[in-house]
Design a protein around this motif. Structure first.
Motif, PDB file in Angstrom:
ATOM      1  N   UNK A  62       0.840  -1.192   0.000  1.00 13.94           N
ATOM      2  CA  UNK A  62       0.000   0.000   0.000  1.00 13.94           C
ATOM      3  C   UNK A  62       0.880   1.248   0.000  1.00 13.94           C
ATOM      4  N   UNK A  63       0.373   2.308  -0.647  1.00 13.60           N
ATOM      5  CA  UNK A  63       1.069   3.592  -0.676  1.00 13.60           C
ATOM      6  C   UNK A  63       0.062   4.714  -0.457  1.00 13.60           C
ATOM      7  N   UNK A  64       0.573   5.852  -0.005  1.00 15.07           N
ATOM      8  CA  UNK A  64      -0.219   7.079   0.021  1.00 15.07           C
ATOM      9  C   UNK A  64       0.171   7.881  -1.215  1.00 15.07           C
ATOM     10  N   UNK A  65      -0.827   8.217  -2.043  1.00 11.24           N
ATOM     11  CA  UNK A  65      -0.587   8.943  -3.286  1.00 11.24           C
ATOM     12  C   UNK A  65      -1.272  10.311  -3.249  1.00 11.24           C
ATOM     13  N   UNK A  66      -0.608  11.299  -3.854  1.00 12.84           N
ATOM     14  CA  UNK A  66      -1.235  12.586  -4.139  1.00 12.84           C
ATOM     15  C   UNK A  66      -1.764  12.484  -5.567  1.00 12.84           C
ATOM     16  N   UNK A  67      -3.083  12.519  -5.717  1.00 11.97           N
ATOM     17  CA  UNK A  67      -3.692  12.289  -7.031  1.00 11.97           C
ATOM     18  C   UNK A  67      -4.511  13.498  -7.461  1.00 11.97           C
ATOM     19  N   UNK A  68      -4.765  13.558  -8.760  1.00 13.74           N
ATOM     20  CA  UNK A  68      -5.643  14.579  -9.320  1.00 13.74           C
ATOM     21  C   UNK A  68      -7.000  13.957  -9.623  1.00 13.74           C
ATOM     22  N   UNK A  69      -8.041  14.662  -9.197  1.00 12.14           N
ATOM     23  CA  UNK A  69      -9.403  14.193  -9.419  1.00 12.14           C
ATOM     24  C   UNK A  69     -10.008  15.002 -10.553  1.00 12.14           C
ATOM     25  N   UNK A  70     -10.438  14.323 -11.599  1.00 11.67           N
ATOM     26  CA  UNK A  70     -10.964  14.998 -12.774  1.00 11.67           C
ATOM     27  C   UNK A  70     -12.305  15.670 -12.537  1.00 11.67           C
ATOM     28  N   UNK A  71     -12.655  16.566 -13.450  1.00 14.71           N
ATOM     29  CA  UNK A  71     -13.901  17.333 -13.351  1.00 14.71           C
ATOM     30  C   UNK A  71     -15.138  16.449 -13.186  1.00 14.71           C
ATOM     31  N   UNK A  72     -15.215  15.260 -13.850  1.00 14.39           N
ATOM     32  CA  UNK A  72     -16.422  14.439 -13.689  1.00 14.39           C
ATOM     33  C   UNK A  72     -16.702  14.018 -12.252  1.00 14.39           C
ATOM     34  N   UNK A  73     -15.679  14.047 -11.382  1.00 16.52           N
ATOM     35  CA  UNK A  73     -15.885  13.636  -9.990  1.00 16.52           C
ATOM     36  C   UNK A  73     -16.275  14.800  -9.085  1.00 16.52           C
ATOM     37  N   UNK A  74     -16.122  16.022  -9.550  1.00 13.16           N
ATOM     38  CA  UNK A  74     -16.463  17.166  -8.709  1.00 13.16           C
ATOM     39  C   UNK A  74     -17.959  17.168  -8.422  1.00 13.16           C
ATOM     40  N   UNK A  75     -18.304  17.396  -7.169  1.00 10.47           N
ATOM     41  CA  UNK A  75     -19.702  17.350  -6.760  1.00 10.47           C
ATOM     42  C   UNK A  75     -20.148  15.983  -6.305  1.00 10.47           C
ATOM     43  N   UNK A  76     -19.285  14.984  -6.434  1.00 12.73           N
ATOM     44  CA  UNK A  76     -19.591  13.635  -5.952  1.00 12.73           C
ATOM     45  C   UNK A  76     -18.960  13.434  -4.575  1.00 12.73           C
ATOM     46  N   UNK A  77     -19.456  12.477  -3.844  1.00 15.47           N
ATOM     47  CA  UNK A  77     -19.006  12.278  -2.478  1.00 15.47           C
ATOM     48  C   UNK A  77     -17.823  11.319  -2.406  1.00 15.47           C
ATOM     49  N   UNK A  78     -17.120  11.392  -1.280  1.00 13.86           N
ATOM     50  CA  UNK A  78     -16.034  10.451  -1.021  1.00 13.86           C
ATOM     51  C   UNK A  78     -16.568   9.016  -1.036  1.00 13.86           C
ATOM     52  N   UNK A  79     -17.772   8.822  -0.521  1.00 13.71           N
ATOM     53  CA  UNK A  79     -18.375   7.486  -0.525  1.00 13.71           C
ATOM     54  C   UNK A  79     -18.480   6.926  -1.943  1.00 13.71           C
ATOM     55  N   UNK A  80     -18.925   7.766  -2.889  1.00 18.78           N
ATOM     56  CA  UNK A  80     -19.047   7.325  -4.278  1.00 18.78           C
ATOM     57  C   UNK A  80     -17.696   6.921  -4.852  1.00 18.78           C
ATOM     58  N   UNK A  81     -16.679   7.743  -4.570  1.00 23.94           N
ATOM     59  CA  UNK A  81     -15.344   7.477  -5.092  1.00 23.94           C
ATOM     60  C   UNK A  81     -14.795   6.166  -4.544  1.00 23.94           C
ATOM     61  N   UNK A 115      -6.853   3.385 -11.346  1.00 23.88           N
ATOM     62  CA  UNK A 115      -7.307   4.512 -10.538  1.00 23.88           C
ATOM     63  C   UNK A 115      -7.072   5.838 -11.256  1.00 23.88           C
ATOM     64  N   UNK A 116      -5.870   6.026 -11.812  1.00 30.00           N
ATOM     65  CA  UNK A 116      -5.562   7.286 -12.499  1.00 30.00           C
ATOM     66  C   UNK A 116      -6.482   7.496 -13.695  1.00 30.00           C
ATOM     67  N   UNK A 117      -6.741   6.433 -14.455  1.00 28.02           N
ATOM     68  CA  UNK A 117      -7.597   6.551 -15.640  1.00 28.02           C
ATOM     69  C   UNK A 117      -9.017   6.947 -15.261  1.00 28.02           C
ATOM     70  N   UNK A 118      -9.562   6.297 -14.240  1.00 26.71           N
ATOM     71  CA  UNK A 118     -10.950   6.567 -13.843  1.00 26.71           C
ATOM     72  C   UNK A 118     -11.067   7.911 -13.139  1.00 26.71           C
ATOM     73  N   UNK A 119     -10.040   8.307 -12.374  1.00 29.02           N
ATOM     74  CA  UNK A 119     -10.074   9.619 -11.742  1.00 29.02           C
ATOM     75  C   UNK A 119     -10.109  10.729 -12.787  1.00 29.02           C
ATOM     76  N   UNK A 120      -9.434  10.526 -13.910  1.00 30.63           N
ATOM     77  CA  UNK A 120      -9.395  11.537 -14.969  1.00 30.63           C
ATOM     78  C   UNK A 120     -10.676  11.552 -15.790  1.00 30.63           C
TER      79      UNK A 120
END
Length: 222
Positions: free
Chosen positions: A146-165, A209-214
């Motif tokens: 396991x690692x801790x990553x600093x990631x970018x969350x794409x515009x499609x995820x804005x307005x969605x909850x942490x639970x959804x992610x 994860x990176x692909x879906x976050x974008x």
């Protein structure tokens, strides 16, 4: 893509150089022509002498074609004014402003301008606001997968909850940095523009994860 930088100090010169080396078109604005001496001889971008919130200087720098704008001069007021002018007058939504006073950062965020307080300042943070960058490893356990990553969350995820992610991807949201302050998220916490997101995940899942976050979650079709 074209990016405009206001302020050719140490950070501005580093940011402009980094963007240029990544193949982007760059224009950098500064009132002092001598400031451009901080740029390397290999810099191929445009150098504009002028005030960063002046319409003529911005237009000369190609702001109407810009994909992003960063105000990184030494003055909070100049940075926030320039960022707002670029956003409200020229319609550039992808802006970031350097702020020396972290207590004022949250106020400026309410104007819709993401800010980066100097206390946590790095060129990498600004780049992550302007262009997509790979996930950055911030903590790796020597034995656990396991690692801790600093990631970018794409515009499609804005307005969605942490639970959804978390329900959609094999990860846990460790914490957010919002307006210069750390946030321990609840399931109901809604992701916002400008959030700096740290996740816990396995390296083997990172590409997915990176692909879906974008791109955002795939909508189910019947």
């Amino acid at each position: 893509m074209h990016y405009v930088i206001m302020g050719c100090g140490r950070v501005g010169a580093s940011l402009a150089t980094d963007l240029s080396e990544r193949g982007h078109s760059v224009a950098i604005i500064d009132q002092d022509p001598a400031a451009f001496m901080r740029l390397p001889d290999s810099f191929e971008g445009q150098q504009v002498t002028g005030v960063g919130f002046d319409r003529e200087a911005l237009e000369q720098a190609g702001i109407t074609e810009a994909a992003g704008f960063a105000a990184v001069s030494s003055g909070d007021n100049s940075n926030i004014i320039a960022a707002r002018v670029v956003r409200e007058t020229f319609g550039v939504s992808n802006v970031v402003a350097r702020i020396y006073d972290p207590q004022r950062a949250a106020i400026y965020e309410r104007f819709g301008v993401p800010t980066v307080p100097t206390v946590s300042w790095t060129t990498d943070q600004v780049l992550r606001r302007l262009i997509p960058l790979p996930a950055k490893v911030e903590l790796r356990h020597s034995t656990a997968d396991l690692c801790v990553y600093h990631v970018q969350v794409g515009v499609p995820w804005l307005g969605r909850s942490v639970r959804e992610l978390e329900s959609y991807l094999p990860l846990r949201v460790a914490f957010l940095v919002r307006g210069g302050e750390g946030v321990l998220p609840r399931d109901s916490t809604v992701l916002q523009r400008g959030d700096e997101v740290r996740i816990i995940a396995s390296p083997k899942d990172l590409s997915l994860i990176e692909a879906v976050l974008a791109e955002g979650p795939q909508e189910e079709t019947e």
